[in-house]
Every structure is written in C-alpha cells, then in structure tokens.
Design an enzyme around this catalytic site. Structure first.
Site, PDB file in Angstrom:
ATOM      1  N   CYS A 115       0.851  -1.187   0.000  1.00 66.58           N
ATOM      2  CA  CYS A 115       0.000   0.000   0.000  1.00 66.58           C
ATOM      3  C   CYS A 115       0.893   1.247   0.000  1.00 66.58           C
ATOM      4  O   CYS A 115       1.747   1.395   0.884  1.00 66.58           O
ATOM      5  CB  CYS A 115      -0.904   0.002   1.230  1.00 66.58           C
ATOM      6  SG  CYS A 115      -1.869   1.524   1.393  1.00 66.58           S
TER       7      CYS A 115
ATOM      8  N   ASP B 187      -0.293  -5.627   0.751  1.00 64.55           N
ATOM      9  CA  ASP B 187      -1.633  -5.923   0.243  1.00 64.55           C
ATOM     10  C   ASP B 187      -1.575  -7.289  -0.412  1.00 64.55           C
ATOM     11  O   ASP B 187      -0.634  -7.588  -1.163  1.00 64.55           O
ATOM     12  CB  ASP B 187      -2.079  -4.881  -0.790  1.00 64.55           C
ATOM     13  CG  ASP B 187      -2.599  -3.612  -0.148  1.00 64.55           C
ATOM     14  OD1 ASP B 187      -3.204  -3.695   0.937  1.00 64.55           O
ATOM     15  OD2 ASP B 187      -2.421  -2.537  -0.748  1.00 64.55           O
TER      16      ASP B 187
END
EC number: 1.7.1.13
Length: 122
Positions: free
Chosen positions: A34, A41
């Site tokens: 991220c 992520d």
C-alpha cells in the site's frame, strides 16, 4: 529462464490461432505494498484472455507478478498495469484482469480491467 522477479513477460506461439478459445489463470499469492501505509496488500489475480498469435508463458507470468511484491501501488493502478503489460506482450483478441484484494480496513476491493472485444461464442 530467470528465477528472480522480472517484468519480462515471455510468450510462445498460439498453437491454434484460427480457433478462438479462452485461457483462464488464477494467481492466489499476489502481493504488493500500500503506497499510503507501507503495509502489504494481498490479492488473487484472475486472468482470462482469448489469444491471437501469442500466449503467455506461465513461469514468466509468475515472476512478473512476483515483481510487484515490494512495490507501492494502488489496487486500481496495479490491476490496470498488469492488463496493459499483458496487452503489450500478447496483443490478445480480448483480455480481462481481475484483482481481488484481501479486506483492508473492513473493505473488500475487486478491480476489473478489460481490453478488446470478447469474440462471440467464447
């Protein structure tokens, strides 16, 4: 064949270029970072495409997807980047890339990018 992350997508000739058919792949171990928080992520990337003259080689696809694991990128950006890079490498008749990202902050995100017209009957 390399064994490290690489943005080099290898291809091979479509064995049946005169017959429209669909290739579907699921990559359940995709990771990126991220760009806002620096946290990892996790996603499942689903690819479906109708090849024209070229097909993607699977190990190169794995290494390509692996190359995003330390890159800060938004879900929308990386899903579209994967689609664009596959279009550049394959020039498919049609392609769909779905990024199905794990829940973050109570929100489940699914991003779908498409290119081309899906042939009728496929």
């Amino acid at each position: 064949m390399p064994t490290q992350p690489s943005r080099d997508l290898q291809t091979f000739p479509n064995p049946k270029p005169g017959r429209p058919f669909e290739i579907a792949m699921e990559c359940p171990e995709f990771t990126c970072v991220c760009p806002m928080t620096g946290q990892p992520d996790f996603a499942t990337i689903r690819l479906r495409y109708v090849p024209a003259e070229r097909c993607v080689e699977l190990k190169s696809l794995k290494l390509y997807l692996w190359s995003f694991r330390n890159e800060g990128t938004f879900h929308e950006a990386v899903t579209n980047r994967i689609c664009d890079d596959l279009v550049a490498a394959l020039a498919p008749r049609w392609i769909e890339v779905v990024g199905d990202f794990a829940v973050r902050g109570g929100i489940h995100t699914v991003v779908t990018a498409r290119h081309g017209e899906r042939p009728a009957g496929v």
